[in-house]
Design an enzyme around this catalytic site. Structure first.
Site, PDB file in Angstrom:
ATOM      1  CB  ALA A  37      81.499  40.908  44.226  1.00 39.56           C
ATOM      2  N   GLY A  40      79.992  46.266  42.350  1.00 44.51           N
ATOM      3  CA  GLY A  40      81.429  46.831  42.756  1.00 44.51           C
ATOM      4  C   GLY A  40      82.601  46.708  41.798  1.00 44.51           C
ATOM      5  CG  ASP A  41      83.804  43.687  38.240  1.00 44.14           C
ATOM      6  OD1 ASP A  41      85.060  43.697  38.185  1.00 44.14           O
ATOM      7  OD2 ASP A  41      83.348  43.253  37.187  1.00 44.14           O
ATOM      8  N   GLY A  42      81.594  46.637  38.246  1.00 40.50           N
ATOM      9  CA  GLY A  42      81.549  47.502  37.437  1.00 40.50           C
ATOM     10  C   GLY A  42      82.152  48.830  37.732  1.00 40.50           C
ATOM     11  CB  SER A  45      85.798  47.948  35.592  1.00 37.50           C
ATOM     12  OG  SER A  45      85.977  46.749  36.135  1.00 37.50           O
TER      13      SER A  45
END
Length: 153
Positions: A37, A40-42, A45
């Site tokens: 995660a 994945g978040d990076g 974004s």
């Protein structure tokens, strides 16, 4: 002793190898869902920022505020709920692993939304690390379209 500013070629090679390391599906699937995660978040974004810039936005303050409407937990929860029917069994399994992982929910987030958002980010990180970048991009393109259609911005 002061650090040298001259790059150490061995160190640079090590850095390059670490960044460019490829993972098998099994290795990526075995990783901690929160680590998936995190990456994945990076990635999500980053691609949202690239999308907003590509739409012609130039005002950084406006882009920052607009990007929040795509990356906040409630938006990602809506995204993954809409995408679930089209995910493969393995992809759905990664979403569930991320969703069911114990983590600290921020005070301003709905716990259910936050967990689903973590599942979405886990899926994006998993697809990226195991080299399924075309599938990852397809899901991200669909994600942007989902939020654009909701017009919650």
């Amino acid at each position: 002793m002061e650090k040298s500013l001259t790059p150490n070629p061995d160190n640079l090679n090590s850095i390059k190898a670490t960044i460019e390391k490829s993972y098998t599906i099994e290795q990526a699937a075995a990783m901690n869902p929160l680590a998936l995660a995190y990456i994945g978040d990076g990635i999500f974004s980053d691609l949202i920022r690239k999308y907003l810039l590509g739409c012609g936005h130039q005002n950084v303050n406006l882009m920052t505020k607009t990007s929040i409407s795509y990356v906040r937990a409630s938006a990602q929860a809506q995204i993954i709920r809409a995408l679930l029917p089209q995910l493969s069994e393995a992809e759905e399994r990664m979403v569930k692993r991320g969703r069911n992982t114990a983590s600290q929910v921020p005070k301003n987030a709905n716990p259910s939304d936050y967990r689903y958002a973590t599942g979405f980010e886990t899926l994006i990180g998993y697809l990226f690390l195991c080299g399924e970048t075309e599938r990852m991009k397809t899901l991200i393109y669909q994600s942007i379209d989902i939020i654009n259609q909701l017009d919650v911005k």
